[in-house]
Motif scaffolding. Structure first.
Motif, mmCIF file in Angstrom:
data_model
loop_
_atom_site.group_PDB
_atom_site.id
_atom_site.type_symbol
_atom_site.label_atom_id
_atom_site.label_comp_id
_atom_site.label_asym_id
_atom_site.label_seq_id
_atom_site.Cartn_x
_atom_site.Cartn_y
_atom_site.Cartn_z
ATOM 1 N N VAL A 166 9.307 4.070 -16.646
ATOM 2 C CA VAL A 166 8.476 3.063 -15.983
ATOM 3 C C VAL A 166 8.180 3.538 -14.572
ATOM 4 O O VAL A 166 9.095 3.931 -13.837
ATOM 5 N N ASN A 167 6.917 3.518 -14.206
ATOM 6 C CA ASN A 167 6.544 3.892 -12.842
ATOM 7 C C ASN A 167 6.817 2.684 -11.940
ATOM 8 O O ASN A 167 5.921 1.909 -11.613
ATOM 9 N N ILE A 168 8.060 2.518 -11.560
ATOM 10 C CA ILE A 168 8.506 1.319 -10.845
ATOM 11 C C ILE A 168 7.851 1.183 -9.475
ATOM 12 O O ILE A 168 7.573 0.069 -9.025
ATOM 13 N N ASN A 169 7.605 2.312 -8.814
ATOM 14 C CA ASN A 169 6.954 2.239 -7.509
ATOM 15 C C ASN A 169 5.535 1.691 -7.631
ATOM 16 O O ASN A 169 5.098 0.900 -6.795
ATOM 17 N N LEU A 170 4.822 2.092 -8.651
ATOM 18 C CA LEU A 170 3.455 1.618 -8.841
ATOM 19 C C LEU A 170 3.438 0.118 -9.111
ATOM 20 O O LEU A 170 2.690 -0.631 -8.483
ATOM 21 N N TRP A 171 4.284 -0.329 -10.024
ATOM 22 C CA TRP A 171 4.298 -1.754 -10.367
ATOM 23 C C TRP A 171 4.819 -2.619 -9.217
ATOM 24 O O TRP A 171 4.296 -3.710 -8.965
ATOM 25 N N THR A 172 5.826 -2.142 -8.537
ATOM 26 C CA THR A 172 6.345 -2.900 -7.391
ATOM 27 C C THR A 172 5.311 -2.951 -6.270
ATOM 28 O O THR A 172 5.105 -3.999 -5.645
ATOM 29 N N GLY A 173 4.650 -1.848 -6.007
ATOM 30 C CA GLY A 173 3.614 -1.811 -4.976
ATOM 31 C C GLY A 173 2.467 -2.741 -5.289
ATOM 32 O O GLY A 173 1.972 -3.465 -4.416
ATOM 33 N N ASP A 177 9.665 13.543 -13.153
ATOM 34 C CA ASP A 177 11.120 13.397 -13.000
ATOM 35 C C ASP A 177 11.478 12.030 -12.420
ATOM 36 O O ASP A 177 12.446 11.407 -12.851
ATOM 37 N N GLU A 178 10.701 11.581 -11.439
ATOM 38 C CA GLU A 178 10.968 10.274 -10.834
ATOM 39 C C GLU A 178 10.730 9.147 -11.834
ATOM 40 O O GLU A 178 11.470 8.155 -11.864
ATOM 41 N N ILE A 179 9.707 9.291 -12.658
ATOM 42 C CA ILE A 179 9.427 8.267 -13.671
ATOM 43 C C ILE A 179 10.513 8.276 -14.744
ATOM 44 O O ILE A 179 10.929 7.215 -15.223
ATOM 45 N N ASP A 180 10.999 9.445 -15.102
ATOM 46 C CA ASP A 180 12.079 9.527 -16.089
ATOM 47 C C ASP A 180 13.368 8.886 -15.583
ATOM 48 O O ASP A 180 14.128 8.314 -16.362
ATOM 49 N N VAL A 207 0.839 -1.203 0.000
ATOM 50 C CA VAL A 207 0.000 0.000 0.000
ATOM 51 C C VAL A 207 0.869 1.246 0.000
ATOM 52 O O VAL A 207 0.623 2.189 -0.770
ATOM 53 N N ILE A 208 1.896 1.259 0.822
ATOM 54 C CA ILE A 208 2.776 2.434 0.905
ATOM 55 C C ILE A 208 3.482 2.690 -0.432
ATOM 56 O O ILE A 208 3.505 3.823 -0.937
ATOM 57 N N VAL A 209 4.034 1.638 -1.030
ATOM 58 C CA VAL A 209 4.772 1.806 -2.285
ATOM 59 C C VAL A 209 3.817 2.148 -3.434
ATOM 60 O O VAL A 209 4.160 2.940 -4.320
ATOM 61 N N THR A 210 2.613 1.585 -3.424
ATOM 62 C CA THR A 210 1.631 1.918 -4.459
ATOM 63 C C THR A 210 1.235 3.389 -4.378
ATOM 64 O O THR A 210 1.136 4.073 -5.408
ATOM 65 N N ILE A 211 1.018 3.888 -3.179
ATOM 66 C CA ILE A 211 0.700 5.309 -3.006
ATOM 67 C C ILE A 211 1.860 6.173 -3.499
ATOM 68 O O ILE A 211 1.650 7.184 -4.180
ATOM 69 N N ALA A 212 3.082 5.753 -3.197
ATOM 70 C CA ALA A 212 4.247 6.497 -3.689
ATOM 71 C C ALA A 212 4.296 6.481 -5.213
ATOM 72 O O ALA A 212 4.700 7.464 -5.840
ATOM 73 N N GLY A 213 3.859 5.380 -5.823
ATOM 74 C CA GLY A 213 3.828 5.310 -7.279
ATOM 75 C C GLY A 213 2.733 6.158 -7.881
ATOM 76 O O GLY A 213 2.883 6.698 -8.978
ATOM 77 N N LEU A 214 1.606 6.273 -7.185
ATOM 78 C CA LEU A 214 0.500 7.076 -7.696
ATOM 79 C C LEU A 214 0.797 8.569 -7.663
ATOM 80 O O LEU A 214 0.277 9.328 -8.488
#
Length: 107
Positions: free
Chosen positions: A63-70, A55-58, A43-50
């Motif tokens: 790839v939005n790695i936080n979203l996929w990992t979460g 800049d973080e995605i670049d 949940v925490i990592v998914t929220i960070a991905g959302l």
């Protein structure tokens, strides 16, 4: 105080301790701990991905790695919790009651 009375007390205490041990084993089942931690962190990592910025995605090559990992962590955690629910630990075997032994008549 007879020996059978003290043996019965010891047997009752052992049975009580075995029951407490099984209860503790169910409470601290590793699937519950792993599943709970993965769900919380997922949940925490998914929220960070959302809420990730462009800049973080670049930085992760688009790839939005936080979203996929979460989301992966959430799926894994829910898998462990479902596994716990569908296949719980076996209940303790019922205590075996011994029949009272009859004393042989003295000749």
């Amino acid at each position: 105080m007879s020996d059978s009375y003290s043996d019965k007390n010891v047997q009752d205490e052992v049975t009580e301790l075995e029951t407490k041990s099984v209860t503790a084993a169910r409470l601290f089942d590793i699937r519950r701990i792993i599943g709970g931690l993965f769900v919380v962190y997922g949940v925490i990592v998914t929220i960070a991905g959302l809420v990730a910025s462009d800049d973080e995605i670049d930085k992760a090559q688009g790839v939005n790695i936080n979203l996929w990992t979460g989301l992966g962590m959430l799926v894994l955690g829910l898998f462990f919790l479902a596994w716990l629910k569908l296949r719980p630990t076996a209940p303790p075997p019922p205590p075996v009651e011994e029949a009272p032994q009859e004393k042989a008549p003295k000749e």
